[in-house]
Design an enzyme around this catalytic site. Sequence first.
Site, PDB file in Angstrom:
ATOM      1  CG  ASP A  97      -1.941   1.084   1.246  1.00 24.20           C
ATOM      2  OD1 ASP A  97      -2.342   1.523   0.147  1.00 24.20           O
ATOM      3  OD2 ASP A  97      -2.358   1.505   2.343  1.00 24.20           O
ATOM      4  CG  ASP A 119       0.393   7.656  -3.758  1.00 16.83           C
ATOM      5  OD1 ASP A 119       0.197   8.436  -4.722  1.00 16.83           O
ATOM      6  OD2 ASP A 119      -0.017   7.884  -2.609  1.00 16.83           O
TER       7      ASP A 119
END
Length: 380
Positions: A97, A119
């Site tokens: 994540d 990300d």
Amino acid sequence: MLTSLKPLLKVAHERNFAYGGFNVNSAAQIKAAIRIHEIMRSPAILQGAEAANAFMGGRADFMNATLDDKKKGMANLVALAHKYGDSATVPVVLHLDHGRSYEVCQAAVDAGYTSVMIDCSALPFEENMEITKKVVDYAHPRGVSVEGEIGVIAGQEDHVKAASSTYTNPLDAVTFVKATGVDALAISYGTAHGAAKGKNIVLRKEVPIAVNECLMRSDLSTALVSHGSSTVPQDVVAEINNLGGTINGSGGIPLDQLQAVVKAGGINKINVDTDIRMATTRNIRELWVKHPEVLKNEKVKAIYDLMQANTKAFDPRLYLVPILDVVMGAEINEPEIQIVMQKVEDAIQEVLCQLVVAFGSYHQAQYVEALTLDELKKTY
């Protein structure tokens, strides 16, 4: 068995439901999370963020960890995922994540993660696409799925921090997916990271609806992901405060709004972390009241002292440091510590039991063709 996001998201996209992407920070949580997914007959997506990897590598000050610290935790998380997931009766995904760099994503792939998120949403759009494509080019030949992100999600959780949101542009989403080939795309549409998301939140469900429509019209079946989506139940917050905590200004995403956007907007993965932290903190604070005799254990008393010294803390990583070896998976030889870890297991099962049903992934495992990474290599 362990697999990637790809076969799971294909079924969710076709059957119009979402999985919970649940963040784990201990061996006990991994064990309990897989078990509750088996009971609910739902595929499981277990997530380890960069800080979680550092913590599970033995770094108590996880926010200051090096890449080597994170690699140690990655190896441990992968080993635990195999320990409890290889014989599981449902497919299990181990997903990185909020990987913030190519190097971290590469390390996760090399360690054995079956899915990674890169990300770079805070970077200029072209740079975000360039780095994301580089991660895809490394991961896909190894059978590993990739999640990217465009748009900025407000709030703070671990290393992810933004003062305000920038909603995802549907046309940018098409450009991004075409250029990168990501399997999943995290979008910004009104959610927020952390426990203090604000009051009276109204999700902009027209954003995922438009993104999904534009992707479909371009013959792109990329699944959409909702980050910062914990519901932060106020009854749990109240219980924590009644038990000596001082959590103020908290607020979450209304569950009915998340359910509506799944049905209308094509969201197929919803990330949840804060709810698990809150339930864990409630359970352990309740333990001190109902079973104070556990405090005779020196390490358990040290946990209690840390919680009393920081009554605002609800992240278990801040107060479970005295038993970090157990958190990482060491054998439990003391009954008082066993009781503490049972409370950790109880908390994640409580949260997951509700959300697996609410998001619609229960009884969906039967429709997923879980492929090994070697088999998935051939699908790209």
